[in-house]
Design a protein around this motif. Structure first.
Motif, PDB file in Angstrom:
ATOM      1  N   GLN A   1     -19.213  35.386 121.424  1.00  0.00           N
ATOM      2  CA  GLN A   1     -19.644  36.336 122.167  1.00  0.00           C
ATOM      3  C   GLN A   1     -21.201  36.532 122.067  1.00  0.00           C
ATOM      4  OE1 GLN A   1     -17.446  39.975 121.459  1.00  0.00           O
ATOM      5  NE2 GLN A   1     -19.143  41.272 122.462  1.00  0.00           N
ATOM      6  N   VAL A   2     -21.480  36.572 120.303  1.00  0.00           N
ATOM      7  CA  VAL A   2     -22.802  36.534 120.040  1.00  0.00           C
ATOM      8  C   VAL A   2     -23.658  35.565 120.901  1.00  0.00           C
ATOM      9  CG1 VAL A   2     -24.223  36.548 118.187  1.00  0.00           C
ATOM     10  CG2 VAL A   2     -22.285  37.765 117.919  1.00  0.00           C
ATOM     11  N   HIS A   3     -23.109  34.309 120.925  1.00  0.00           N
ATOM     12  CA  HIS A   3     -23.722  33.315 121.459  1.00  0.00           C
ATOM     13  C   HIS A   3     -24.062  33.484 123.021  1.00  0.00           C
ATOM     14  CE1 HIS A   3     -23.790  29.459 123.762  1.00  0.00           C
ATOM     15  NE2 HIS A   3     -24.458  29.143 122.835  1.00  0.00           N
ATOM     16  N   GLN A   4     -23.031  34.152 123.552  1.00  0.00           N
ATOM     17  CA  GLN A   4     -23.436  34.374 125.122  1.00  0.00           C
ATOM     18  C   GLN A   4     -24.241  35.731 125.144  1.00  0.00           C
ATOM     19  OE1 GLN A   4     -19.683  35.447 127.065  1.00  0.00           O
ATOM     20  NE2 GLN A   4     -19.150  33.362 127.221  1.00  0.00           N
ATOM     21  N   GLU A   5     -24.375  36.510 124.290  1.00  0.00           N
ATOM     22  CA  GLU A   5     -25.427  37.404 124.371  1.00  0.00           C
ATOM     23  C   GLU A   5     -26.731  37.164 124.059  1.00  0.00           C
ATOM     24  OE1 GLU A   5     -22.317  41.067 123.176  1.00  0.00           O
ATOM     25  OE2 GLU A   5     -23.676  40.228 121.567  1.00  0.00           O
ATOM     26  N   LEU A   6     -26.806  36.251 123.182  1.00  0.00           N
ATOM     27  CA  LEU A   6     -28.327  35.562 122.690  1.00  0.00           C
ATOM     28  C   LEU A   6     -28.673  34.636 123.871  1.00  0.00           C
ATOM     29  CD1 LEU A   6     -28.137  35.792 118.799  1.00  0.00           C
ATOM     30  CD2 LEU A   6     -29.328  37.438 120.402  1.00  0.00           C
ATOM     31  N   GLN A   7     -28.035  33.703 124.259  1.00  0.00           N
ATOM     32  CA  GLN A   7     -28.291  32.562 125.304  1.00  0.00           C
ATOM     33  C   GLN A   7     -29.428  33.035 126.335  1.00  0.00           C
ATOM     34  OE1 GLN A   7     -26.814  28.721 125.792  1.00  0.00           O
ATOM     35  NE2 GLN A   7     -25.843  29.449 127.642  1.00  0.00           N
ATOM     36  N   PRO A   8     -28.974  34.278 126.909  1.00  0.00           N
ATOM     37  CA  PRO A   8     -29.951  34.511 128.291  1.00  0.00           C
ATOM     38  C   PRO A   8     -31.420  34.835 127.616  1.00  0.00           C
ATOM     39  CG  PRO A   8     -27.983  35.836 128.243  1.00  0.00           C
ATOM     40  CD  PRO A   8     -27.845  34.784 126.835  1.00  0.00           C
ATOM     41  N   LEU A   9     -31.444  35.032 126.408  1.00  0.00           N
ATOM     42  CA  LEU A   9     -32.926  35.254 125.795  1.00  0.00           C
ATOM     43  C   LEU A   9     -33.758  34.050 125.779  1.00  0.00           C
ATOM     44  CD1 LEU A   9     -32.322  37.580 122.689  1.00  0.00           C
ATOM     45  CD2 LEU A   9     -32.240  38.205 125.195  1.00  0.00           C
ATOM     46  N   GLY A  10     -33.106  32.758 125.900  1.00  0.00           N
ATOM     47  CA  GLY A  10     -33.882  31.770 126.188  1.00  0.00           C
ATOM     48  C   GLY A  10     -34.192  31.009 124.887  1.00  0.00           C
ATOM     49  N   PRO A  11     -33.444  30.887 123.981  1.00  0.00           N
ATOM     50  CA  PRO A  11     -33.986  30.234 122.821  1.00  0.00           C
ATOM     51  C   PRO A  11     -34.250  28.736 122.944  1.00  0.00           C
ATOM     52  CG  PRO A  11     -31.669  30.624 122.548  1.00  0.00           C
ATOM     53  CD  PRO A  11     -32.289  31.321 123.823  1.00  0.00           C
ATOM     54  N   GLU A  12     -34.962  28.053 122.072  1.00  0.00           N
ATOM     55  CA  GLU A  12     -35.378  26.682 122.115  1.00  0.00           C
ATOM     56  C   GLU A  12     -34.061  25.947 121.872  1.00  0.00           C
ATOM     57  OE1 GLU A  12     -38.322  25.419 119.213  1.00  0.00           O
ATOM     58  OE2 GLU A  12     -38.700  23.680 120.460  1.00  0.00           O
ATOM     59  N   PHE A  13     -33.266  26.493 120.734  1.00  0.00           N
ATOM     60  CA  PHE A  13     -31.991  25.833 120.186  1.00  0.00           C
ATOM     61  C   PHE A  13     -31.397  26.840 119.452  1.00  0.00           C
ATOM     62  CE2 PHE A  13     -35.357  24.676 117.100  1.00  0.00           C
ATOM     63  CZ  PHE A  13     -34.428  24.711 115.895  1.00  0.00           C
ATOM     64  N   PHE A  14     -30.261  26.482 119.445  1.00  0.00           N
ATOM     65  CA  PHE A  14     -29.106  27.310 118.256  1.00  0.00           C
ATOM     66  C   PHE A  14     -28.578  26.259 117.182  1.00  0.00           C
ATOM     67  CE2 PHE A  14     -28.051  29.620 122.047  1.00  0.00           C
ATOM     68  CZ  PHE A  14     -27.943  31.047 121.580  1.00  0.00           C
ATOM     69  N   SER A  15     -29.073  26.634 115.795  1.00  0.00           N
ATOM     70  CA  SER A  15     -28.701  25.635 114.664  1.00  0.00           C
ATOM     71  C   SER A  15     -27.443  26.281 114.216  1.00  0.00           C
ATOM     72  CB  SER A  15     -29.978  25.693 114.026  1.00  0.00           C
ATOM     73  OG  SER A  15     -29.724  26.690 112.979  1.00  0.00           O
ATOM     74  N   ILE A  16     -26.567  25.373 113.759  1.00  0.00           N
ATOM     75  CA  ILE A  16     -25.262  25.709 113.101  1.00  0.00           C
ATOM     76  C   ILE A  16     -25.318  25.211 111.584  1.00  0.00           C
ATOM     77  CG2 ILE A  16     -22.719  26.007 113.140  1.00  0.00           C
ATOM     78  CD1 ILE A  16     -23.725  26.681 115.857  1.00  0.00           C
ATOM     79  N   THR A  17     -25.219  26.249 110.488  1.00  0.00           N
ATOM     80  CA  THR A  17     -25.185  25.805 109.137  1.00  0.00           C
ATOM     81  C   THR A  17     -24.071  24.700 108.956  1.00  0.00           C
ATOM     82  OG1 THR A  17     -24.245  27.582 108.426  1.00  0.00           O
ATOM     83  CG2 THR A  17     -26.571  27.524 108.311  1.00  0.00           C
ATOM     84  N   TYR A  18     -24.291  24.145 107.733  1.00  0.00           N
ATOM     85  CA  TYR A  18     -23.054  23.331 107.213  1.00  0.00           C
ATOM     86  C   TYR A  18     -22.940  23.582 105.503  1.00  0.00           C
ATOM     87  CZ  TYR A  18     -21.265  18.539 106.286  1.00  0.00           C
ATOM     88  OH  TYR A  18     -20.377  17.329 105.952  1.00  0.00           O
ATOM     89  N   GLY A  19     -21.571  23.614 105.191  1.00  0.00           N
ATOM     90  CA  GLY A  19     -21.486  24.062 103.703  1.00  0.00           C
ATOM     91  C   GLY A  19     -21.738  22.684 102.793  1.00  0.00           C
ATOM     92  N   ALA A  20     -22.447  22.855 101.951  1.00  0.00           N
ATOM     93  CA  ALA A  20     -22.657  21.518 100.958  1.00  0.00           C
ATOM     94  C   ALA A  20     -21.345  20.878 100.639  1.00  0.00           C
ATOM     95  CB  ALA A  20     -23.625  21.715 100.003  1.00  0.00           C
ATOM     96  N   GLY A  21     -21.512  19.549 100.681  1.00  0.00           N
ATOM     97  CA  GLY A  21     -20.346  18.746 100.113  1.00  0.00           C
ATOM     98  C   GLY A  21     -19.335  18.557 101.134  1.00  0.00           C
ATOM     99  N   GLY A  22     -19.555  18.961 102.384  1.00  0.00           N
ATOM    100  CA  GLY A  22     -18.736  18.794 103.492  1.00  0.00           C
ATOM    101  C   GLY A  22     -17.858  20.007 103.495  1.00  0.00           C
TER     102      GLY A  22
END
Ligand code: FAD
Length: 278
Positions: free
Chosen positions: A25-46
């Motif tokens: 839902q947050v992604h859908q709300e923020l997408q129309p603002l026109g960001p260059e990209f969304f990044s998604i974090t990754y926990g260390a050690g996989g």
């Protein structure tokens, strides 16, 4: 008038189905603002490998590019190569490459102990396919021996093949400008996006800062403490502080802004809107 400044949004993968739904839902709300990209974090050690992959699957191909974070400490080359191949097959062409921090109790740095080793490995394995973003620390990484050594290690990441950088969050714009001056003296011209942390909750901010070694200036800490449970005042003060920080950064030539959304819509949307970026 709209300012022509790119901005990007960072999410962390959630632990539950309910959390994942809320993030969609947050992604859908923020997408129309026109960001260059969304990044998604990754926990260390996989540690969040599957959850990061799931979030990337959710958001990839929905209009705005996605950039998975990838950390190397405690992981091995085979597993990292596997992820690079998955992302490439999904049409992803941007990666945020990090060392990560070993989860407590885990020993062994793995085959790639520093982010520069990961950047080099990505270039060896995937050539120029990915645009590689790395981390930068205007107020110095907490484990660096001293400031110049950290600058030198940052330069090594760029020499290894990084195309751009995103900073740890900070509240002192002069630290950012000094960092840029220092790397430019070394001939480094890659764009360095300030990482912006909205202030919405005093305890969370201080916990997060303590965990990452980021500095919250005394005047901000004390003012937040003085507001106690008054959430409205904290939000208003937090917005003003971060808005003014962004204004100064943009006036001083920051090429873009990267927002640590903390998986929330409103604080970031308000900043981006008031700054005239949308
Ligand atoms: P490095 O660049 O490898 O630096 C780490 C330390 O080692 C520094 O002190 C540096 O000076 C030193 N160093 C580097 N090379 C050498 C060398 N050759 N010899 C001796 N010392 C050296 N963490 C996650 O786990 N997952 C994430 O998704 C994530 N996303 C992040 C996004 C951003 C924008 C930022 C700023 C941080 C993120 N982090 C993430 C946190 C990051 O992993 C930690 O700050 C980590 O401690 C350092 O990562 P790095 O990539 O900066 O490491």
């Amino acid at each position: 008038m709209k300012k022509n400044i790119p901005f990007s949004f960072e999410f962390f993968p959630t632990k539950t189905d309910v959390g994942a739904e809320k993030l969609r839902q947050v992604h859908q709300e923020l997408q129309p603002l026109g960001p260059e990209f969304f990044s998604i974090t990754y926990g260390a050690g996989g540690s969040t490998r599957e959850r990061t992959l799931a979030a990337i699957r959710d958001f990839n191909g929905q209009g705005t590019p996605v950039a998975p974070h990838l950390s190397c400490i405690g992981d091995d080359k085979t597993r990292i190569a596997e992820l690079l191949d998955i992302y490439k097959a999904q049409g992803i062409d941007r990666i945020v490459a990090l060392r990560g921090d070993l989860p407590s109790g885990q020993v062994g740095l793995g085959e790639l102990p520093y982010a520069q080793d990961l950047v080099r490995f990505i270039r060896e394995h995937s050539g120029d396919h990915f645009r590689i973003e790395v981390a930068a620390y205007p107020e110095m990484h907490p484990q660096a021996e001293y400031f110049d050594a950290d600058i030198r290690h940052f330069a090594e990441k760029v020499q290894a093949g990084a195309n751009a950088a995103i900073t740890q969050f900070f509240f002192n714009p002069d630290a950012y400008f000094y960092f840029i001056e220092r790397i430019q003296k070394l001939g480094i011209e890659i764009p360095v996006a300030p990482g912006i942390m909205p202030i919405t909750n005093a305890n969370n901010l201080i916990r997060f800062a303590d965990g990452t070694g980021a500095e919250v200036p005394r005047w901000i800490r004390k003012q937040l403490q003085a507001y106690g449970d008054d959430a409205q005042s904290i939000k208003a003060f937090g917005h003003e502080v971060v808005y003014k920080l962004c204004e100064r950064l943009l006036a001083g030539g920051a090429p873009s802004l990267h927002f640590y959304t903390m998986n929330q819509t409103d604080p970031t949307r308000q900043l981006v809107s008031d700054l005239g970026l949308i």
